[in-house]
Write a protein that holds these residues in place. Structure first.
Motif, PDB file in Angstrom:
ATOM      1  N   ASN A 222       1.247  -1.643   0.109  1.00 50.08           N
ATOM      2  CA  ASN A 222       0.011   0.046   0.057  1.00 50.08           C
ATOM      3  C   ASN A 222       0.862   1.218  -0.087  1.00 50.08           C
ATOM      4  O   ASN A 222       2.177   1.605   0.498  1.00 50.08           O
ATOM      5  CB  ASN A 222      -1.242   0.039   1.498  1.00 50.08           C
ATOM      6  CG  ASN A 222      -2.244  -1.060   0.982  1.00 50.08           C
ATOM      7  OD1 ASN A 222      -2.841  -0.831  -0.432  1.00 50.08           O
ATOM      8  ND2 ASN A 222      -3.025  -0.889   2.213  1.00 50.08           N
ATOM      9  N   THR A 223       0.469   2.285  -0.749  1.00 54.30           N
ATOM     10  CA  THR A 223       0.613   3.393  -0.752  1.00 54.30           C
ATOM     11  C   THR A 223       0.204   4.623  -0.135  1.00 54.30           C
ATOM     12  O   THR A 223      -1.117   4.306  -0.049  1.00 54.30           O
ATOM     13  CB  THR A 223       1.440   3.811  -1.970  1.00 54.30           C
ATOM     14  OG1 THR A 223       0.286   4.313  -2.651  1.00 54.30           O
ATOM     15  CG2 THR A 223       1.961   2.919  -2.972  1.00 54.30           C
ATOM     16  N   GLY A 224       0.500   5.764  -0.211  1.00 49.13           N
ATOM     17  CA  GLY A 224      -0.701   7.138   0.272  1.00 49.13           C
ATOM     18  C   GLY A 224      -2.022   7.326  -1.297  1.00 49.13           C
ATOM     19  O   GLY A 224      -2.525   8.166  -1.115  1.00 49.13           O
ATOM     20  N   GLY A 225      -1.446   6.453  -1.979  1.00 50.44           N
ATOM     21  CA  GLY A 225      -2.299   6.574  -3.077  1.00 50.44           C
ATOM     22  C   GLY A 225      -1.461   7.197  -4.082  1.00 50.44           C
ATOM     23  O   GLY A 225      -0.530   7.592  -4.644  1.00 50.44           O
ATOM     24  N   MET A 226      -1.608   6.576  -5.403  1.00 56.31           N
ATOM     25  CA  MET A 226      -0.796   6.379  -7.008  1.00 56.31           C
ATOM     26  C   MET A 226      -1.931   7.156  -8.155  1.00 56.31           C
ATOM     27  O   MET A 226      -0.985   7.225  -8.555  1.00 56.31           O
ATOM     28  CB  MET A 226      -0.412   4.643  -7.272  1.00 56.31           C
ATOM     29  CG  MET A 226       0.664   4.273  -6.138  1.00 56.31           C
ATOM     30  SD  MET A 226       1.967   4.990  -6.138  1.00 56.31           S
ATOM     31  CE  MET A 226       2.848   4.817  -7.990  1.00 56.31           C
ATOM     32  N   GLY A 227      -3.004   7.528  -7.442  1.00 49.09           N
ATOM     33  CA  GLY A 227      -3.448   8.090  -8.586  1.00 49.09           C
ATOM     34  C   GLY A 227      -5.006   7.691  -8.582  1.00 49.09           C
ATOM     35  O   GLY A 227      -5.764   7.102  -7.392  1.00 49.09           O
ATOM     36  N   ALA A 228      -5.873   8.200  -9.046  1.00 53.05           N
ATOM     37  CA  ALA A 228      -7.582   8.325  -8.823  1.00 53.05           C
ATOM     38  C   ALA A 228      -7.442   9.458  -9.924  1.00 53.05           C
ATOM     39  O   ALA A 228      -7.567   9.707 -10.806  1.00 53.05           O
ATOM     40  CB  ALA A 228      -7.434   9.998  -7.520  1.00 53.05           C
ATOM     41  N   TYR A 229      -9.301   8.850  -9.762  1.00 48.41           N
ATOM     42  CA  TYR A 229     -10.518   9.736 -11.361  1.00 48.41           C
ATOM     43  C   TYR A 229     -11.410   9.616 -10.434  1.00 48.41           C
ATOM     44  O   TYR A 229     -11.816   9.928  -9.230  1.00 48.41           O
ATOM     45  CB  TYR A 229     -10.504   8.955 -11.874  1.00 48.41           C
ATOM     46  CG  TYR A 229     -10.794   7.327 -12.372  1.00 48.41           C
ATOM     47  CD1 TYR A 229     -10.451   6.155 -11.582  1.00 48.41           C
ATOM     48  CD2 TYR A 229     -12.818   6.968 -11.837  1.00 48.41           C
ATOM     49  CE1 TYR A 229     -10.947   5.053 -11.368  1.00 48.41           C
ATOM     50  CE2 TYR A 229     -13.045   6.204 -11.186  1.00 48.41           C
ATOM     51  CZ  TYR A 229     -12.214   4.583 -11.043  1.00 48.41           C
ATOM     52  OH  TYR A 229     -13.192   3.929 -10.740  1.00 48.41           O
ATOM     53  N   SER A 230     -12.192  10.932 -10.409  1.00 50.35           N
ATOM     54  CA  SER A 230     -14.220  11.451 -10.464  1.00 50.35           C
ATOM     55  C   SER A 230     -14.503  11.722 -11.364  1.00 50.35           C
ATOM     56  O   SER A 230     -14.488  12.481 -12.304  1.00 50.35           O
ATOM     57  CB  SER A 230     -13.796  12.468  -9.186  1.00 50.35           C
ATOM     58  OG  SER A 230     -14.622  13.232  -9.082  1.00 50.35           O
ATOM     59  N   ALA A 333       8.719   8.460  -7.212  1.00 55.73           N
ATOM     60  CA  ALA A 333      10.517   8.808  -6.755  1.00 55.73           C
ATOM     61  C   ALA A 333      11.026   6.733  -6.762  1.00 55.73           C
ATOM     62  O   ALA A 333       9.750   6.401  -5.897  1.00 55.73           O
ATOM     63  CB  ALA A 333      10.920   9.335  -6.022  1.00 55.73           C
ATOM     64  N   ASN A 334      11.923   6.685  -7.400  1.00 54.09           N
ATOM     65  CA  ASN A 334      12.089   5.273  -8.061  1.00 54.09           C
ATOM     66  C   ASN A 334      12.216   4.822  -6.391  1.00 54.09           C
ATOM     67  O   ASN A 334      12.922   5.207  -5.616  1.00 54.09           O
ATOM     68  CB  ASN A 334      13.347   5.419  -8.942  1.00 54.09           C
ATOM     69  CG  ASN A 334      12.870   5.188 -10.026  1.00 54.09           C
ATOM     70  OD1 ASN A 334      11.617   4.449 -10.945  1.00 54.09           O
ATOM     71  ND2 ASN A 334      13.754   5.327 -11.094  1.00 54.09           N
ATOM     72  N   GLY A 335      11.663   3.956  -6.194  1.00 53.79           N
ATOM     73  CA  GLY A 335      12.117   3.335  -4.348  1.00 53.79           C
ATOM     74  C   GLY A 335      10.904   2.986  -3.975  1.00 53.79           C
ATOM     75  O   GLY A 335      10.726   2.405  -2.684  1.00 53.79           O
ATOM     76  N   TYR A 336       9.974   4.714  -4.510  1.00 52.44           N
ATOM     77  CA  TYR A 336       8.748   4.604  -3.538  1.00 52.44           C
ATOM     78  C   TYR A 336       7.547   3.731  -3.218  1.00 52.44           C
ATOM     79  O   TYR A 336       7.887   2.313  -4.236  1.00 52.44           O
ATOM     80  CB  TYR A 336       7.963   5.765  -3.942  1.00 52.44           C
ATOM     81  CG  TYR A 336       6.529   5.712  -3.241  1.00 52.44           C
ATOM     82  CD1 TYR A 336       6.486   6.916  -1.516  1.00 52.44           C
ATOM     83  CD2 TYR A 336       5.573   5.686  -3.600  1.00 52.44           C
ATOM     84  CE1 TYR A 336       6.143   7.063  -1.181  1.00 52.44           C
ATOM     85  CE2 TYR A 336       4.050   5.698  -2.746  1.00 52.44           C
ATOM     86  CZ  TYR A 336       4.386   6.847  -2.381  1.00 52.44           C
ATOM     87  OH  TYR A 336       2.647   7.477  -1.268  1.00 52.44           O
ATOM     88  N   PRO A 337       7.171   2.885  -2.343  1.00 55.74           N
ATOM     89  CA  PRO A 337       6.953   3.530  -1.053  1.00 55.74           C
ATOM     90  C   PRO A 337       7.814   3.268  -0.011  1.00 55.74           C
ATOM     91  O   PRO A 337       8.030   3.382   1.326  1.00 55.74           O
ATOM     92  CB  PRO A 337       5.123   2.845  -0.412  1.00 55.74           C
ATOM     93  CG  PRO A 337       5.490   1.239  -1.038  1.00 55.74           C
ATOM     94  CD  PRO A 337       6.204   1.698  -2.326  1.00 55.74           C
ATOM     95  N   GLY A 376       9.936  13.854  -1.712  1.00 57.34           N
ATOM     96  CA  GLY A 376       9.453  13.317  -1.313  1.00 57.34           C
ATOM     97  C   GLY A 376       9.446  11.610  -2.357  1.00 57.34           C
ATOM     98  O   GLY A 376       9.917  11.906  -3.354  1.00 57.34           O
ATOM     99  N   GLY A 377       8.846  11.040  -2.036  1.00 58.65           N
ATOM    100  CA  GLY A 377       8.151   9.742  -2.551  1.00 58.65           C
ATOM    101  C   GLY A 377       7.338  10.145  -3.500  1.00 58.65           C
ATOM    102  O   GLY A 377       7.272   9.553  -4.728  1.00 58.65           O
TER     103      GLY A 377
END
Ligand code: AMP
Ligand code: GLY
Length: 421
Positions: A222-230, A333-337, A376-377
């Motif tokens: 899991n990450t903080g969020g990789m993308g979203a749509y609305s 950034a490469n390596g995230y999370p 940041g990541g």
């Protein structure tokens, strides 16, 4: 009016972008901000956990309203602190912030008020947790009680895996709390459902679909969020009514009864299972990256909305949304999370298109000698409106190709569920 936005992510950049469109805005500051907010607001580089410095800054810049972006200062009581000093601040108080700050608080509130949520147990000892594991089916969801930047949740397929995660949490891996919550695994599709709440009423504030896993096809950590749509394609009138009746209304009523009426943005993370909504989590703020797509779709003046909300006057006001679809893709950034690259220059940023339909919101960036570097990541949010989701996505991908940053990566499949339908 003079406004201050607290935070430094893509969410705060998009809030500044929207506020900047208001004719009523005079001064805008962002504390601490990033390389993107710098072009819209005055960045003030101070530590946001130092509430005294925040207050000094707000006084010096004669700020009328403060908007708090991230959860940590809210959970730490920034609203109580500033309100006591007669600063107008939009967000929940420390007590109400437990809705996000403590999963045990949120789950107990659900239980007492019959709000649909996964069956659960909360524990501060290993034996109790193991007993729960043995009595329940796999997979099981193991969660840290306190704040963990979206990284404190693991879906465990075996008792052994769950045991390892439980021990980590009980031993203090997440500094916010040593309690663990174990939950039944819910099958379904997720939706981020937003409300804006004042002392008297609340208004729907958009829906979105986030993508929490780092890898394509929703794989990996899991990450903080990789993308979203609305908007979310799951939400129709019937489901909206159920969400309000079964989840939002009883929550707001319960908070009032506890003597801490909720005020601020309220983000319900929901699982929709066979047409029924279940509360997975509450967040006491806008989502990141969901805010970015919502700010692009919001037609109404955000400053006006916030001004009315702080006066408890949202009731007779209509909030309007652009019918178009919006997508944001997070360039990381490469390596995230995990451990990721830092201080890498993003050279071709200027070649990306930006207009009313396309925006690059900055997250972990800073400017030095007129060059943009990553910090940041999650680094940039490539965001586009489109008549269709396909159009929105294609515009994002086109801009991503132009930026072409060697030290970064992104998910090319944001929106895959909706696009498949
Ligand atoms: P949370 O931080 O509680 O929102 O959890 C992070 C993510 O884990 C959610 O967005 C879901 O994708 C997943 N998750 C959390 N709880 C459950 C559950 N009970 N059943 C299935 N998935 C879950
Ligand atoms: N996008 C998930 C969050 O803001 O918590």
């Amino acid at each position: 009016m003079n406004l201050a936005v607290i935070g430094s992510g893509g969410r705060e950049h998009s809030i500044c972008y929207k506020l900047k469109q208001s004719k009523r805005l005079k001064k805008l500051i962002c504390i601490p901000g990033n390389a993107g907010t710098e072009s819209l607001a005055k960045n003030i580089n101070i530590d946001i956990s130092d509430f005294n410095s925040v207050f000094e800054t707000i006084r010096n810049y004669e700020i009328d309203i403060v908007i708090v972006g991230p959860e940590q200062p809210l959970v730490d009581g920034i609203v109580d602190f500033l309100s006591e000093k007669n600063v107008k601040v939009f967000g929940p108080d420390k007590f109400a912030s437990q809705l996000e700050g403590s999963k045990v608080f949120m789950k107990d509130l659900c239980k007492k008020n019959n709000i649909p949520t996964a069956k659960f147990g909360s524990f501060d000892d290993l034996n109790g947790a193991l007993d729960f594991l043995n009595k329940n089916k796999m997979p099981i969801v193991v969660k840290a009680d306190g704040l963990a930047s979206g990284k404190g949740v693991t879906i465990c397929k075996s008792i052994e895996e769950a045991k390892i995660k439980i021990i980590e949490i009980l031993n203090g891996k997440y500094k916010s709390s040593r309690k663990v919550v174990l939950e039944e695994f819910l099958n379904g599709e997720e939706i981020s459902y937003f409300s804006i709440v004042d002392g008297n009423c609340y208004k729907f504030f958009g829906s979105a679909q986030d993508h929490k896993k780092v890898g394509e096809g929703d794989t990996g950590p899991n990450t903080g969020g990789m993308g979203a749509y609305s908007p979310s394609n799951l939400l129709d009138v019937k489901l909206d009514e159920k969400i309000k009746k079964k989840i939002i209304n009883p929550t707001l009523k319960a908070m009032k009864n506890l003597g801490h009426p909720y005020r601020g943005f309220l983000y319900a993370g929901l699982m929709i299972s066979k047409g029924e909504p279940y509360l997975i989590e509450y967040n006491i703020r806008m989502g990141d990256p969901e805010c970015q797509v919502l700010m692009m779709r919001l037609k109404t003046d955000l400053l006006e909305i916030i001004d009315l909300a702080t006066k408890d006057k949202l009731n007779d006001f209509e909030i309007e949304w652009n019918e178009d679809n919006c997508m944001t893709i997070v360039l990381c950034a490469n390596g995230y999370p995990g451990n990721h690259i830092k201080n890498s220059e993003i050279e071709k940023l200027a070649s990306a298109d930006q207009d009313n339909n396309k925006q690059i919101f900055h997250a972990g960036t800073y400017k030095k000698n007129n060059k943009i570097f990553s910090s940041g990541g999650r680094v940039l949010n490539i965001t586009s409106l489109g008549k269709t989701l396909v159009e929105a996505r294609d515009r994002c991908l086109l801009n991503l190709k132009k930026i072409d940053w060697n030290d970064g990566f992104y998910r090319k499949d944001i929106g895959w569920r909706a696009l498949k339908k």
